[in-house]
Design an enzyme around this catalytic site. Structure first.
Site, PDB file in Angstrom:
ATOM      1  N   SER A 144       0.885  -1.237  -0.066  1.00 49.85           N
ATOM      2  CA  SER A 144      -0.131   0.018   0.052  1.00 49.85           C
ATOM      3  C   SER A 144       0.886   1.104  -0.120  1.00 49.85           C
ATOM      4  CB  SER A 144      -0.843  -0.057   1.297  1.00 49.85           C
ATOM      5  OG  SER A 144      -1.392   1.177   1.329  1.00 49.85           O
ATOM      6  N   TYR A 159      -1.045  -1.105  10.432  1.00 50.18           N
ATOM      7  CA  TYR A 159      -1.464  -1.202   8.946  1.00 50.18           C
ATOM      8  C   TYR A 159      -0.263  -0.911   8.085  1.00 50.18           C
ATOM      9  CZ  TYR A 159      -3.764  -1.336   4.437  1.00 50.18           C
ATOM     10  OH  TYR A 159      -4.178  -1.461   3.116  1.00 50.18           O
TER      11      TYR A 159
HETATM   12  P1  NAD Z   1     -12.026  -5.659   0.469  1.00 50.95           P
HETATM   13  O1  NAD Z   1     -12.370  -5.704   2.138  1.00 50.95           O
HETATM   14  O2  NAD Z   1     -13.094  -5.334  -0.530  1.00 50.95           O
HETATM   15  O3  NAD Z   1     -11.414  -6.900   0.276  1.00 50.95           O
HETATM   16  C1  NAD Z   1     -10.513  -7.802   1.273  1.00 50.95           C
HETATM   17  C2  NAD Z   1     -10.989  -9.154   1.189  1.00 50.95           C
HETATM   18  O4  NAD Z   1      -9.975 -10.026   1.926  1.00 50.95           O
HETATM   19  C3  NAD Z   1     -12.344  -9.471   1.704  1.00 50.95           C
HETATM   20  O5  NAD Z   1     -12.991 -10.350   0.411  1.00 50.95           O
HETATM   21  C4  NAD Z   1     -12.201 -10.527   3.093  1.00 50.95           C
HETATM   22  O6  NAD Z   1     -13.105 -11.390   3.051  1.00 50.95           O
HETATM   23  C5  NAD Z   1     -10.881 -11.145   2.602  1.00 50.95           C
HETATM   24  N1  NAD Z   1     -10.062 -11.324   3.873  1.00 50.95           N
HETATM   25  C6  NAD Z   1     -10.055 -10.784   4.931  1.00 50.95           C
HETATM   26  N2  NAD Z   1      -9.527 -11.499   5.849  1.00 50.95           N
HETATM   27  C7  NAD Z   1      -8.899 -12.537   5.347  1.00 50.95           C
HETATM   28  C8  NAD Z   1      -8.331 -13.507   5.653  1.00 50.95           C
HETATM   29  N3  NAD Z   1      -7.821 -14.003   6.980  1.00 50.95           N
HETATM   30  N4  NAD Z   1      -8.043 -14.683   4.763  1.00 50.95           N
HETATM   31  C9  NAD Z   1      -8.561 -14.581   3.767  1.00 50.95           C
HETATM   32  N5  NAD Z   1      -9.228 -13.564   3.218  1.00 50.95           N
HETATM   33  C10 NAD Z   1      -9.565 -12.578   4.177  1.00 50.95           C
HETATM   34  O7  NAD Z   1     -10.764  -4.599   0.355  1.00 50.95           O
HETATM   35  P2  NAD Z   1      -9.801  -4.197  -0.817  1.00 50.95           P
HETATM   36  O8  NAD Z   1      -9.855  -2.876  -0.643  1.00 50.95           O
HETATM   37  O9  NAD Z   1     -10.280  -4.893  -2.010  1.00 50.95           O
HETATM   38  O10 NAD Z   1      -8.480  -4.725  -0.178  1.00 50.95           O
HETATM   39  C11 NAD Z   1      -7.990  -5.832  -1.036  1.00 50.95           C
HETATM   40  C12 NAD Z   1      -6.537  -5.308  -0.771  1.00 50.95           C
HETATM   41  O11 NAD Z   1      -5.874  -4.228  -1.013  1.00 50.95           O
HETATM   42  C13 NAD Z   1      -6.205  -5.497   0.946  1.00 50.95           C
HETATM   43  O12 NAD Z   1      -4.878  -6.253   1.182  1.00 50.95           O
HETATM   44  C14 NAD Z   1      -5.800  -4.136   1.309  1.00 50.95           C
HETATM   45  O13 NAD Z   1      -5.134  -3.884   2.390  1.00 50.95           O
HETATM   46  C15 NAD Z   1      -5.305  -3.443   0.073  1.00 50.95           C
HETATM   47  N6  NAD Z   1      -5.314  -2.149  -0.494  1.00 50.95           N
HETATM   48  C16 NAD Z   1      -6.414  -1.469  -0.492  1.00 50.95           C
HETATM   49  C17 NAD Z   1      -6.489  -0.188  -0.730  1.00 50.95           C
HETATM   50  C18 NAD Z   1      -7.880   0.643  -0.535  1.00 50.95           C
HETATM   51  O14 NAD Z   1      -7.927   1.685  -0.656  1.00 50.95           O
HETATM   52  N7  NAD Z   1      -9.210   0.026  -0.863  1.00 50.95           N
HETATM   53  C19 NAD Z   1      -5.369   0.478  -0.782  1.00 50.95           C
HETATM   54  C20 NAD Z   1      -4.011  -0.167  -0.704  1.00 50.95           C
HETATM   55  C21 NAD Z   1      -4.133  -1.410  -0.481  1.00 50.95           C
END
Ligand code: NAD
Length: 253
Positions: A144, A159
């Site tokens: 991130s 985080y």
């Molecule tokens: P999201 O919440 O839509 O998706 C996250 C998914 O991970 C969900 O389907 C959830 O059920 C699953 N999950 C949670 N804990 C888990 C576990 N222990 N084992 C397996 N699956 C698990 O969020 P997103 O924004 O699509 O996030 C995806 C990735 O992108 C994450 O790693 C997040 O940290 C990263 N990220 C997101 C952003 C943002 O702004 N959305 C920015 C940078 C990084």
């Protein structure tokens, strides 16, 4: 098609508006057979059912808690049984929590490290032996912008620390497994419109974040899916240990 005949495992890909499912859709459209691994097993199966079919057979949805090594190994065995091999691993699962440094409890710290950082270790440990046998594989890991700029967007310092750990871990994996034909890279998105912020991102927060984004918009899940597709495909055949920003210019360095 960029991923014709390939098989891919994507963790954290069940959430309807998430980056993982957008990536699964994109991979399927590029010809890959996809296994969605998620802690919500029923949602993983339902999401896989929306991807259509491939020449190789149906896509797969499997329960997996990436923070649990036994769960990772069980899920990967199920994928190998169905697909026979894994060409691509996307370590995408993650959780966040908007708290300040002095508010982080030991339990918060554990939870955030367990999913975001240890999850990359455990799922990769389950998949790599299968890639190694075939001397081929492409792995992409979710970090991130929060790791690079010390948070200040949404997630707390724990985080940022976990996502910074992912950068070091992935680079070390790239070095160790390059000789086995396995590439390992990272993506560092800025703020992407998904449900990870769980309705806690206010309009005022959004506005102040937008003011610092040269491209003038928040990211979309498809913006990240495109970069994962590049890293999974042979377009990036000579790229390993790299970190690709997907942040609209929020951090230019
Ligand atoms: P999201 O919440 O839509 O998706 C996250 C998914 O991970 C969900 O389907 C959830 O059920 C699953 N999950 C949670 N804990 C888990 C576990 N222990 N084992 C397996 N699956 C698990 O969020 P997103 O924004 O699509 O996030 C995806 C990735 O992108 C994450 O790693 C997040 O940290 C990263 N990220 C997101 C952003 C943002 O702004 N959305 C920015 C940078 C990084």
């Amino acid at each position: 098609m960029l991923l014709g005949g390939k098989t891919a495992v994507i963790s954290g890909a069940a959430s309807p508006r998430g980056i993982g499912l957008a990536t699964a859709r994109r991979f399927a459209a590029e010809g890959a057979r996809v296994a969605i691994l998620d802690i919500d097993g029923a949602a993983a199966e339902a999401a896989a059912g929306t991807l259509g079919t491939t020449d190789g057979g149906p896509h797969l949805g499997v329960f997996c808690d990436v923070a649990d090594p036994a769960s990772c190994s069980k899920a990967v065995s199920a994928v190998i049984e169905a697909f026979e091999r894994i060409d691509i691993l996307i370590n995408n699962a993650g959780i966040t929590q908007p708290v300040k440094f002095l508010e982080i409890t030991p339990a918060d710290w554990e939870r955030i490290q367990d999913v975001n950082l240890k999850g990359v270790l455990f799922l990769s440990q389950a998949v790599i032996p299968h890639m190694r046998k075939r001397r081929s594989g492409a792995i992409a890991c979710m970090s991130s912008v929060s790791a690079q700029r010390g948070g200040g967007i949404f997630g707390g310092p724990h985080y940022s620390a976990a996502k910074a750990g992912v950068l070091g871990l992935a680079k070390a994996m790239a070095r160790e497994f390059g000789p086995d034909g396995i590439r390992v890279n990272c993506v560092t998105p800025g703020l992407i419109g998904t449900d990870i912020t769980a309705g806690k991102l206010t309009d005022a927060m959004k506005e102040s974040i937008l003011a610092g984004i040269p491209l003038g918009r928040l990211g979309e899940a498809d913006d990240v899916a495109g970069i994962y597709t590049f890293l999974a495909s042979d377009l990036s055949a000579y790229v390993t240990g790299a970190v690709i920003d997907v942040n609209g210019g929020m951090l230019i360095h």
